[in-house]
Design a protein around this motif. Structure first.
Motif, PDB file in Angstrom:
ATOM      1  N   LYS A 168       4.239   0.591   2.269  1.00 45.79           N
ATOM      2  CA  LYS A 168       4.090  -0.310   3.410  1.00 45.79           C
ATOM      3  C   LYS A 168       3.769  -1.696   2.891  1.00 45.79           C
ATOM      4  CE  LYS A 168       2.371   2.782   7.038  1.00 45.79           C
ATOM      5  NZ  LYS A 168       1.199   3.084   7.886  1.00 45.79           N
ATOM      6  N   TYR A 169       4.307  -2.665   3.574  1.00 45.18           N
ATOM      7  CA  TYR A 169       4.065  -4.043   3.158  1.00 45.18           C
ATOM      8  C   TYR A 169       3.180  -4.753   4.181  1.00 45.18           C
ATOM      9  CZ  TYR A 169       7.701  -3.763  -0.384  1.00 45.18           C
ATOM     10  OH  TYR A 169       8.429  -3.423  -1.482  1.00 45.18           O
ATOM     11  N   ARG A 170       2.307  -5.560   3.664  1.00 44.93           N
ATOM     12  CA  ARG A 170       1.530  -6.479   4.503  1.00 44.93           C
ATOM     13  C   ARG A 170       1.616  -7.847   3.855  1.00 44.93           C
ATOM     14  NH1 ARG A 170      -4.269  -4.411   4.295  1.00 44.93           N
ATOM     15  NH2 ARG A 170      -3.600  -3.514   2.327  1.00 44.93           N
ATOM     16  N   SER A 171       1.590  -8.865   4.632  1.00 48.37           N
ATOM     17  CA  SER A 171       1.640 -10.198   4.037  1.00 48.37           C
ATOM     18  C   SER A 171       0.872 -11.187   4.894  1.00 48.37           C
ATOM     19  CB  SER A 171       3.089 -10.670   3.875  1.00 48.37           C
ATOM     20  OG  SER A 171       3.680 -10.891   5.121  1.00 48.37           O
ATOM     21  N   ALA A 172       0.302 -12.140   4.226  1.00 49.04           N
ATOM     22  CA  ALA A 172      -0.366 -13.251   4.896  1.00 49.04           C
ATOM     23  C   ALA A 172       0.255 -14.527   4.353  1.00 49.04           C
ATOM     24  CB  ALA A 172      -1.864 -13.235   4.612  1.00 49.04           C
ATOM     25  N   ASP A 173       0.692 -15.385   5.231  1.00 50.12           N
ATOM     26  CA  ASP A 173       1.326 -16.601   4.752  1.00 50.12           C
ATOM     27  C   ASP A 173       0.937 -17.793   5.605  1.00 50.12           C
ATOM     28  OD1 ASP A 173       3.271 -16.699   6.992  1.00 50.12           O
ATOM     29  OD2 ASP A 173       4.099 -14.935   5.996  1.00 50.12           O
ATOM     30  N   LEU A 205      10.182   4.153   3.238  1.00 50.23           N
ATOM     31  CA  LEU A 205      10.796   5.279   2.532  1.00 50.23           C
ATOM     32  C   LEU A 205      10.635   6.583   3.294  1.00 50.23           C
ATOM     33  CD1 LEU A 205       9.469   4.538  -1.067  1.00 50.23           C
ATOM     34  CD2 LEU A 205      11.725   3.992  -0.139  1.00 50.23           C
ATOM     35  N   LYS A 206      11.457   7.513   2.947  1.00 47.63           N
ATOM     36  CA  LYS A 206      11.312   8.874   3.450  1.00 47.63           C
ATOM     37  C   LYS A 206      11.897   9.826   2.397  1.00 47.63           C
ATOM     38  CE  LYS A 206      15.639   8.634   6.029  1.00 47.63           C
ATOM     39  NZ  LYS A 206      16.301   8.719   7.321  1.00 47.63           N
ATOM     40  N   ASN A 207      11.514  11.053   2.463  1.00 51.07           N
ATOM     41  CA  ASN A 207      12.006  12.099   1.547  1.00 51.07           C
ATOM     42  C   ASN A 207      11.730  11.780   0.081  1.00 51.07           C
ATOM     43  OD1 ASN A 207      13.184  13.253   3.873  1.00 51.07           O
ATOM     44  ND2 ASN A 207      15.062  12.074   3.559  1.00 51.07           N
ATOM     45  N   THR A 208      10.691  11.037  -0.200  1.00 50.42           N
ATOM     46  CA  THR A 208      10.415  10.693  -1.597  1.00 50.42           C
ATOM     47  C   THR A 208       9.059  11.210  -2.081  1.00 50.42           C
ATOM     48  OG1 THR A 208       9.455   8.602  -0.874  1.00 50.42           O
ATOM     49  CG2 THR A 208      11.758   8.559  -1.555  1.00 50.42           C
ATOM     50  N   GLY A 209       8.273  11.766  -1.198  1.00 52.07           N
ATOM     51  CA  GLY A 209       6.949  12.225  -1.592  1.00 52.07           C
ATOM     52  C   GLY A 209       5.904  11.131  -1.517  1.00 52.07           C
ATOM     53  N   SER A 242       0.852  -1.185   0.000  1.00 52.00           N
ATOM     54  CA  SER A 242       0.000   0.000   0.000  1.00 52.00           C
ATOM     55  C   SER A 242       0.885   1.231   0.000  1.00 52.00           C
ATOM     56  CB  SER A 242      -0.904  -0.013   1.230  1.00 52.00           C
ATOM     57  OG  SER A 242      -0.133  -0.026   2.407  1.00 52.00           O
ATOM     58  N   TYR A 243       0.449   2.220  -0.703  1.00 58.12           N
ATOM     59  CA  TYR A 243       1.232   3.443  -0.860  1.00 58.12           C
ATOM     60  C   TYR A 243       0.543   4.601  -0.155  1.00 58.12           C
ATOM     61  CZ  TYR A 243       3.530   0.837  -4.551  1.00 58.12           C
ATOM     62  OH  TYR A 243       4.211  -0.118  -5.252  1.00 58.12           O
ATOM     63  N   THR A 244       1.349   5.458   0.387  1.00 53.37           N
ATOM     64  CA  THR A 244       0.825   6.707   0.913  1.00 53.37           C
ATOM     65  C   THR A 244       1.493   7.836   0.144  1.00 53.37           C
ATOM     66  OG1 THR A 244       2.548   6.686   2.609  1.00 53.37           O
ATOM     67  CG2 THR A 244       0.397   5.821   3.237  1.00 53.37           C
ATOM     68  N   GLY A 245       0.790   8.936  -0.036  1.00 52.09           N
ATOM     69  CA  GLY A 245       1.354  10.058  -0.784  1.00 52.09           C
ATOM     70  C   GLY A 245       1.024  10.004  -2.256  1.00 52.09           C
ATOM     71  N   PHE A 252      -3.171   1.719  -9.649  1.00 55.97           N
ATOM     72  CA  PHE A 252      -2.410   1.330 -10.827  1.00 55.97           C
ATOM     73  C   PHE A 252      -1.138   0.581 -10.428  1.00 55.97           C
ATOM     74  CE2 PHE A 252       0.748   2.047 -14.132  1.00 55.97           C
ATOM     75  CZ  PHE A 252       0.056   1.620 -15.248  1.00 55.97           C
ATOM     76  N   ARG A 253      -0.472   1.114  -9.423  1.00 55.44           N
ATOM     77  CA  ARG A 253       0.761   0.456  -8.986  1.00 55.44           C
ATOM     78  C   ARG A 253       0.482  -0.923  -8.405  1.00 55.44           C
ATOM     79  NH1 ARG A 253       5.803   3.459  -7.381  1.00 55.44           N
ATOM     80  NH2 ARG A 253       5.706   5.434  -8.461  1.00 55.44           N
ATOM     81  N   ARG A 254      -0.560  -0.996  -7.611  1.00 55.66           N
ATOM     82  CA  ARG A 254      -0.862  -2.283  -6.993  1.00 55.66           C
ATOM     83  C   ARG A 254      -1.228  -3.329  -8.037  1.00 55.66           C
ATOM     84  NH1 ARG A 254      -5.279  -2.112  -4.018  1.00 55.66           N
ATOM     85  NH2 ARG A 254      -5.596   0.108  -3.755  1.00 55.66           N
ATOM     86  N   GLU A 255      -1.892  -2.859  -9.093  1.00 53.36           N
ATOM     87  CA  GLU A 255      -2.337  -3.813 -10.111  1.00 53.36           C
ATOM     88  C   GLU A 255      -1.226  -4.198 -11.079  1.00 53.36           C
ATOM     89  OE1 GLU A 255      -5.656  -2.015 -11.955  1.00 53.36           O
ATOM     90  OE2 GLU A 255      -7.056  -2.538 -10.351  1.00 53.36           O
ATOM     91  N   ASN A 256      -0.282  -3.291 -11.303  1.00 56.91           N
ATOM     92  CA  ASN A 256       0.692  -3.518 -12.362  1.00 56.91           C
ATOM     93  C   ASN A 256       2.106  -3.815 -11.907  1.00 56.91           C
ATOM     94  OD1 ASN A 256      -0.840  -2.883 -14.973  1.00 56.91           O
ATOM     95  ND2 ASN A 256      -1.377  -1.205 -13.611  1.00 56.91           N
ATOM     96  N   GLU A 257       2.400  -3.493 -10.678  1.00 64.64           N
ATOM     97  CA  GLU A 257       3.791  -3.639 -10.292  1.00 64.64           C
ATOM     98  C   GLU A 257       4.117  -4.993  -9.695  1.00 64.64           C
ATOM     99  OE1 GLU A 257       5.118  -0.489  -7.849  1.00 64.64           O
ATOM    100  OE2 GLU A 257       4.653   1.030  -9.337  1.00 64.64           O
ATOM    101  N   ILE A 258       3.110  -5.662  -9.192  1.00 65.28           N
ATOM    102  CA  ILE A 258       3.449  -6.889  -8.497  1.00 65.28           C
ATOM    103  C   ILE A 258       2.330  -7.910  -8.610  1.00 65.28           C
ATOM    104  CG2 ILE A 258       2.548  -5.963  -6.321  1.00 65.28           C
ATOM    105  CD1 ILE A 258       4.722  -7.578  -4.903  1.00 65.28           C
TER     106      ILE A 258
END
Lengths: 511, 183
Positions: free
Chosen positions: A497-502, A489-493, A286-289, A297-303
């Protein structure tokens, strides 16, 4: 190529044989990738071979491991209580059918079988040394007779040399008195006289060459002084070796208790466990900012977030401390599906290894509250091939320090547990790249990068279920959920955050 | 200088010297191909790099049936196509003004007074879809059927993309010549 279209002709003639020298960096990159590929294959096969080897060793240990066998049969047979039935819950290998059998040994019975040994023309250290209940059983079988016909062993253990006259005396005595069939109620006469002369017949002396077995021959013949009673000295000699049996003999009841259950371990002896498992995992990012659209878009296409690890762990536990090390190979990697023009593909097939030191009470005991303190060092790497000058190996290394609280309940064969806690992740190394917030460029990331947080926090909860198939084998399943409390991350705008279920599913062998 | 057979043998046995010699022999030719498919030199170098990694790791699949250079070219072209696959999908979905293409395509071009570098610049000014189809058809010599299979598009799409590419290139060549004649 010649075509009828003048434009086609112009370009095919002008460019058909066009060549231009690329920069030297291209060859450097080719070499680097080939090397990484070779290393990956080598690591993959080595890991596979290691896992197979460990699996085979574990399996063989598990298959051939016999139940705990009471020792010091020498002592018990050497010193039977007169008139009392000597009950031993001993385990012996029946030579006729190779079955592990439990039987009761009678002193007179044993002495009787030893008589047969006495009758054998070979009197040697081996026979005397293995003067125990098992041997007593073997002596009554044809195979045992064949065994006795083997050539005499000339080497002699010094400890055995002390036993030799004693046993021989017993054997000789029993040979004179014991009946062919054991009588459990028959009282064994105290051995009060030396029988050295009885066991030193002329044929035996003639068979033993002094130069071949000089350590044995003098004792057999006449050098051993009579010991009255001989068994008392023998007990003293054997005591340090046979603490369990000796302690049992000192018990007034005269009955050796059955061996303890395999799950009860001495806290002062290390115990070893090996685990093999598969670990399917679902990862959320999940992204903030970022705007909701960008985030989606990122969640669907990046991973492609579902991947599978498989691995093994080896544990050594002494008292409350466990040292654990494991190797995890990611079989189906995170399959990134970048839709950005400048990224070709990302191959995340990766290796993962860790070393964990845990402190917790023995989980084999029922109803423990387990406070765990783990220290693990984790290395994850993957390879990114981008169309920009950022083709490199992505490596992140974290030292994870979790503080977990758990409870494990043992219900006969079932084991149910729950645990949870927080962890600190200390960044130790990073060499990677990251898409910027506009998704049009990859930002290089190194360990000292101002964009990376040095400490990240996370929490986790897990449910555990184990099923003891037998004393050595446990099937287990552990479902866990992990979530970063802070982004990486910091200073990137923007931040990630990662979450995982295993779900860890596997088998544990106690070695 | 070793022949192709010796170089292939060396590469099969993972000999680094043979790999380097093979690279030195064909890198410039293959880079020329990459440049035709890429707008930027850096991209072309990345494609060339990836293509040679594939060549060295898949060289055991070369059957010695055709020309080795032809086999190398196919790998380079396929690598370039994979590179642009996601972008090409969008390019082929764009509508094309057929009337305009036909009008421009009837003009003629004479002579080959344009340098290779300038021709590459002209090709690189095309949109990705036009550039790829034009390269495959006009320079590499693939048929529309083969292009359709390679790019997972219809033959008609391939034809229309080619037609549009030709028209644009003709327009650009004419403009270039005017500048050269009347600077």
């Amino acid at each position: 190529m010649t075509t009828h279209n003048p434009i086609d002709d112009l370009f095919s003639k002008g460019l058909g044989t066009y060549s231009e020298q690329p920069s030297e960096a291209v060859w450097t990159g080719v070499e680097k990738k080939l090397r990484a590929r070779r290393m990956w294959f080598r690591g993959f096969y080595l890991t596979g071979a290691l896992l197979v080897l460990i699996g085979l060793v574990t399996l063989s240990i598990w298959l051939y491991q016999e139940p705990a066998t009471p020792i010091a049969m020498n002592t018990t047979t050497l010193k039977p209580t007169p008139g009392q039935k000597d009950v031993l819950n001993e385990t012996a290998l029946n030579p006729d059918n190779n079955h592990v059998v439990t039987h009761t040994t009678e002193p007179s019975s044993f002495l009787n079988t030893e008589k047969k040994k006495e009758e054998s023309p070979k009197l040697n250290g081996e026979n005397v040394t293995e003067n125990n209940g098992n041997k007593g059983t073997q002596a009554t079988s044809p195979k045992a007779s064949a065994e006795k016909n083997k050539p005499a062993i000339t080497a002699q253990n010094p400890i055995v040399q002390q036993l030799t006259p004693v046993n021989e005396k017993i054997n000789a005595k029993s040979s004179a008195e014991a009946a062919p069939v054991a009588d459990p109620h028959k009282t064994v006469e105290p051995l009060t006289e030396s029988v050295t002369e009885e066991i030193t017949p002329a044929p035996l002396s003639s068979q033993k060459k002094p130069d071949e077995n000089s350590a044995v021959a003098p004792e057999i013949n006449n050098e051993v002084a009579p010991v009255t009673p001989p068994v008392a000295e023998e007990m003293t000699t054997e005591a340090p070796h046979d603490s369990v049996a000796t302690a049992a003999l000192k018990d007034n009841s005269g009955v050796i208790p059955p061996p303890p259950p395999a799950t009860n371990y001495s806290p002062y002896k290390p115990r070893f466990e090996v685990l093999f498992y598969a670990l399917p995992s679902y990862v959320f990012r999940s992204y903030t900012g970022l705007t909701d659209t960008e985030n989606k878009f990122r969640r669907e296409n990046e991973i492609n977030p579902l991947f599978v690890n498989y691995g093994m762990e080896f544990r050594c536990t002494l008292k409350n401390f466990t040292i654990q090390t494991g190797v995890i190979q990611r079989q189906a990697g995170e399959k990134y599906a970048y839709d950005y023009s400048f990224i070709q593909h990302i191959d995340t097939t990766a290796g993962h290894y860790n070393v964990v030191i845990t402190s917790h009470p023995d989980t084999a005991n029922p109803g423990n509250t387990i406070i765990t303190f783990d220290s693990s060092w984790v290395s994850v790497s993957d390879t990114t091939t981008a169309a920009m000058k950022l083709n490199h190996l992505n490596v992140y290394k974290y030292m994870e320090i979790p503080f977990n609280l758990g409870y494990v309940l043992n219900l006969e064969q079932h084991q149910i547990g729950v645990s949870g806690g927080v962890s600190l992740g200390l960044l130790s190394y990073a060499s990677s790249g990251l898409l910027n917030s506009s998704a049009n460029e990859i930002m290089p990331i190194a360990t000292g990068s101002p964009m990376l947080k040095k400490v990240i926090y996370a929490y986790n909860v897990s449910l555990y279920y184990g099923f003891h198939v037998n004393a050595q084998t446990t099937l287990f399943m552990q479902a866990a959920y992990n979530q970063n409390l802070s982004g990486i991350l910091k200073n990137t705008g923007f931040d990630v955050k990662y979450r995982s279920a295993d779900a860890k599913i596997g088998v544990m062998f106690k070695l | 200088m070793l022949g192709d057979a010796e170089l292939i043998e060396g590469c099969l046995s993972q000999d680094k010297k043979a790999q380097r010699m093979l690279y030195n022999k064909y890198a410039s030719t293959m880079f020329g191909i990459c440049l035709r498919y890429c707008k930027r030199r850096a991209e072309a170098e990345d494609i060339l790099q990836e293509a040679f990694v594939r060549i060295f790791t898949h060289i055991k699949t070369y059957r010695s049936e055709g020309s080795f250079e032809g086999w190398l070219k196919r790998i380079v072209v396929n690598t370039a196509l994979n590179y642009y696959k996601s972008q090409l999908k969008r390019c082929f979905d764009e509508p094309i003004d057929e009337n305009r293409d036909m009008q421009i395509a009837t003009e003629s071009i004479h002579g080959s007074d344009i340098s290779a570098e300038e021709l590459i610049k002209l090709i690189n000014s095309l949109a990705d879809g036009y550039r790829v189809v034009f390269n495959l058809y006009a320079v590499e010599g693939y048929s529309h059927k083969e292009i359709a299979t390679m790019l997972n598009i219809s033959e008609n799409t391939s034809k229309s993309q080619l037609s549009r590419a030709r028209a644009i290139l003709q327009e650009k060549v004419n403009a270039y010549r005017k500048i050269m004649i009347h600077p």
